[in-house]
Structure formats: C-alpha cells, structure tokens
Scaffold this active site. Structure first.
Site, mmCIF file in Angstrom:
data_model
loop_
_atom_site.group_PDB
_atom_site.id
_atom_site.type_symbol
_atom_site.label_atom_id
_atom_site.label_comp_id
_atom_site.label_asym_id
_atom_site.label_seq_id
_atom_site.Cartn_x
_atom_site.Cartn_y
_atom_site.Cartn_z
ATOM 1 N N ARG A 40 0.834 -1.220 0.000
ATOM 2 C CA ARG A 40 0.000 0.000 0.000
ATOM 3 C C ARG A 40 0.863 1.263 0.000
ATOM 4 O O ARG A 40 0.428 2.304 -0.503
ATOM 5 C CB ARG A 40 -0.975 -0.018 1.174
ATOM 6 C CG ARG A 40 -2.173 -0.915 0.890
ATOM 7 C CD ARG A 40 -3.208 -0.897 1.997
ATOM 8 N NE ARG A 40 -4.389 -1.656 1.595
ATOM 9 C CZ ARG A 40 -5.407 -1.917 2.406
ATOM 10 N NH1 ARG A 40 -5.392 -1.506 3.659
ATOM 11 N NH2 ARG A 40 -6.443 -2.599 1.965
ATOM 12 N N LYS A 202 -17.643 -18.755 2.878
ATOM 13 C CA LYS A 202 -19.095 -18.761 3.063
ATOM 14 C C LYS A 202 -19.867 -18.060 1.956
ATOM 15 O O LYS A 202 -19.511 -16.972 1.531
ATOM 16 C CB LYS A 202 -19.434 -18.086 4.392
ATOM 17 C CG LYS A 202 -19.020 -18.919 5.583
ATOM 18 C CD LYS A 202 -19.476 -18.276 6.851
ATOM 19 C CE LYS A 202 -19.256 -19.199 8.032
ATOM 20 N NZ LYS A 202 -19.673 -18.570 9.281
ATOM 21 N N GLY A 359 -8.152 -9.521 0.417
ATOM 22 C CA GLY A 359 -7.008 -9.901 1.251
ATOM 23 C C GLY A 359 -6.501 -11.316 1.033
ATOM 24 O O GLY A 359 -5.345 -11.536 0.669
ATOM 25 N N GLY A 382 -12.373 -5.018 1.276
ATOM 26 C CA GLY A 382 -13.804 -4.732 1.335
ATOM 27 C C GLY A 382 -14.299 -3.865 0.182
ATOM 28 O O GLY A 382 -15.388 -4.093 -0.359
#
Ligand code: 3PG
Ligand code: MG
Length: 402
Positions: A40, A202, A359, A382
């Site tokens: 980053r 999930k 990630g 996200g």
C-alpha cells in the site's frame, strides 16, 4: 456498477505551493511492530511523487486499525514515517501527533513546497467514522485542495473519505484512478468471454457479490467452502465439509438466476479431502459424488483444476476473488496454485486480462508466485468486494460530486 467515473484527476488541479490533503490508505499489515507488506505504501508513491514534483505541500492522512474514536498508542501511524521516507528515496517525512487542531496546524505551517507531513491516525477521533461535518471542517482547515488515493477505503462513508471531499476542490490520485480503470475494464466494458472466480469460506458473506456477478459474467467459477454449499443444495453429499446447509434455497436461487442470465456456473467435479484441516493429514482425491461421510473437502481436485485451466483458455477477461481451497495448509493450496498459474500464463501471452483483489486472494496468489504476473492486483479488500457487488462507493461518489 457505477458508470465511468467523472471526476477530476491530478492534472486538473493547480497545486504549486498549495496545501494538498492527501487521503491514503496506510492501513498496512503489521506483526510484532513490524511492517509485513509495503504494497500500500509502494502503490501510493506515484501520487506522492506527482504532488511533490508539482510543488504541493502534502498533508498525508490515513486511518490505521480500528481504535474506535480513541487514542490507542499501538495504532499510531508514526512508525510509518521511516518506511514512507524510504519509499520516497530518503526525502524527509514530518509527523504531526494529532490529525486536527494546533499540533496538525503547526506541522502543516512548517511545510515547504514539495514537502510531506503525515498526520496521526484519523480514527483516534470519533468524528472520522461518524462522517462528522465539524471534524471534516477541521481537516479541511489544514489544506486548500483534496486528493483521494484510498480506493481501498472508499467503501467507508467516513469524514476524510466522504464529507471532506465536498469541502475542497477534489481529485482522484493515480492509485484510485488505476483501481477504478481496471475494475471498469472487468465489469463495465469487458472483452468476452468474461469469467469470475469466486472462492472463500461462506456463501452468506458473498450473496450480493454472486447475485451481481451472475448477471454480468459468462462463466462463474465457484470454489472454496462456498462451493460445498452449492453442491449440497444440488443434492451432492459433502460429508463433514464446511457447508451452510441453511443456505440451500438461496444457493438454488442463484443457480436459477444464473441460468436465466445465460451465465454458466462451474462447480468442482472432484475434491481433495481429509479427516481434518491440519498439515500432514492423510488426504485423498475423490470424485465429488464420492466424498466419504467422515471427511472434509479442503480443495478442488486435479480434474476440476484441469477443467478450469481449459475453460480459462477460452476467456478474455478474468476477475478473481477468493481462494479455491484452504491454501494456508498445503497440500490444499494446489487447486488455487494450478489455476492461478494458468491465468498468469494466459496473461503473459496477452490472451487474458486478469484482475484480482481481496485480502486472502492476494495472499493466495502471492503464495502461488503469480502476483506480479496478473494484469492488475487491487490493494483493496472490502472496497473491491463492494464494487463487485455493484454498490456505489461513498468515497468515489463524493469525488464525482466534487
Ligand atoms: C482495509 O484495509 O480494507 C481498509 O483500510 C478499510 O479498513 P476497515 O475495514 O477497518 O474500514
Ligand atoms: Mg477490512
């Protein structure tokens, strides 16, 4: 999916001698007080250098961790001064012990053209996450112009991302622009066939993502624990595998939606299974129709991986989010590695545009040794997901309004 963004770029701002508030995402991984990945920071350098080169006085802002509006010394940004200075070829980087108020004002007043000050963690103030107008005004008082280069925080309607963008002439930095350009190439106007690989544990966390993707992609590859939920919903016995049994109806609805949209869903036809997820377990490859009752699916099998490699060969664009197996525990990294290497090869040959983000995804591709060979790897977790879900990102919307 948002339309092609219409916001200013760095070229549209006259920044000579001006104070530029630069929102970055310095929420970097740290272990035992040491930076474990500088991506980053490295990816921020082109914008920092552009601002410095144009004589801006750079006021660098970021959040770090989740201190919840309180000063948490372990979440100070000060340890990043050294790595930032190093990334700028040794140029000094000043530090202000607070992101607003007298300490920040004094540090900014000391800046000469081309110099940089890093402000303390924005989230030490509750006004940041609250998108508080007074807090945004206090930040705005420190600068004349605003640049957002934090695509990975653009899904947060926080003061430095949202309200502040509306208080000063605002532009997207180079990293923000690159992220949006590559995502647009994937989903807004892709070369087809377009494939998505979606993995992870999930279905319940990726419902919106799947719902949007089936309407946009030609081929949807589902792997990881999520695949078990789909297999179970379609009547396949998955033994003791991770599986959301209560999501069976939802999974079937997604399959139906895909069928109606002309999107082909690809599920594993074989699996690597073991009695438990641990290194050194006895493992075996079985047909998906013959998963032993007492074992767990921990990766896609070699036939599934081969099939995916073949199918990717026909595709022109690939967007990848989530590993296909439990890649942290070899040998259950194999499926992801085989498919990732094939995608890298197709990319090398100029046949595929490959974009990955999230990630775990980045970690899995790095482990497979192909990170540099993908066309583009997002710095976002996200925010990348929310973009793929077709959601409007508040940080991008605020730039568009500015
Ligand atoms: C990230 O690391 O994904 C961003 O910096 C956002 O961080 P957050 O999830 O704590 O808002
Ligand atoms: Mg996060």
């Amino acid at each position: 999916m948002s339309d092609t963004p219409r916001f200013k770029s760095l070229d549209d701002l006259d920044m000579e001698g001006r104070r530029v508030l630069l929102r970055a995402d310095l929420n970097v991984p740290v272990k035992d007080g040491r930076l474990t990945d500088t991506t980053r920071i490295t990816r921020l350098v082109p914008t920092l250098e552009a601002l410095r080169g144009r004589g801006a006085r750079v006021v660098l802002m970021s959040h770090f961790g989740r201190p919840k509006g309180k000063v948490v010394p372990e979440m100070s940004l000060e340890p990043l001064v050294g790595p930032l200075s190093e990334a700028l070829g040794g140029a000094p980087v000043a530090f202000a012990g607070d992101c607003v108020g007298p300490a920040a004002a004094a540090a900014v007043a000391n800046l000469g053209p081309g110099e940089v000050v890093l402000l303390e963690n924005l989230r030490f103030h509750p006004g940041e996450e609250g998108n508080d107008p007074d807090f945004a005004a206090a930040l705005a008082a420190l600068g004349d112009l605003y640049v957002n280069d934090a695509f990975s925080a653009a899904h947060r309607a926080h003061a430095s991302v949202e309200a502040l963008a509306r208080l000063r002439p605002a532009a997207a930095g180079h990293l923000m622009q690159a992220e949006l350009d590559h995502l647009a190439q994937c989903l807004d106007d892709p070369r087809r066939p377009l494939a998505a690989v979606v993995g992870g544990a999930k279905v319940s966390t990726k419902l919106d993502l799947l719902g949007n993707l089936v309407q946009r992609v030609d081929l949807l590859v589902i792997g990881g624990g999520m695949a078990n939920t789909f297999l179970n919903a379609l009547g396949v016995a998955v033994g003791r595998s991770l599986c959301e049994h209560e999501m069976a109806d939802t999974a079937r609805a997604i399959v139906e939606k895909a069928r109606a949209a002309g999107c082909e869903i690809v599920l594993p036809t074989d699996a690597r299974v073991a009695g438990a997820l641990a290194p050194g377990q006895e493992e075996q490859v079985v047909s998906i129709k013959a998963v032993p009752q007492d074992s767990m699916i921990l990766d896609i099998g070699p036939a599934s991986a081969e099939h995916l490699v073949r199918r990717l060969g026909d595709c022109r664009t690939l967007v990848w989010n989530g590993p296909l197996g439990c890649f942290e525990t070899p040998p259950f990294d194999r499926g992801t590695a085989v498919v990732a290497r094939a995608a890298a090869e197709l990319t090398d040959d100029g046949r595929l545009l490959s974009v990955a983000g999230g990630g775990d995804t980045v970690a899995a591709l790095a482990q497979a040794g192909v990170l540099e060979r993908f066309s583009y790897v997002s710095t976002a977790g996200g925010a990348f997901l929310e973009w793929l879900e077709g959601k409007t990102l508040p940080g991008v919307a605020a730039l568009e309004a500015g």
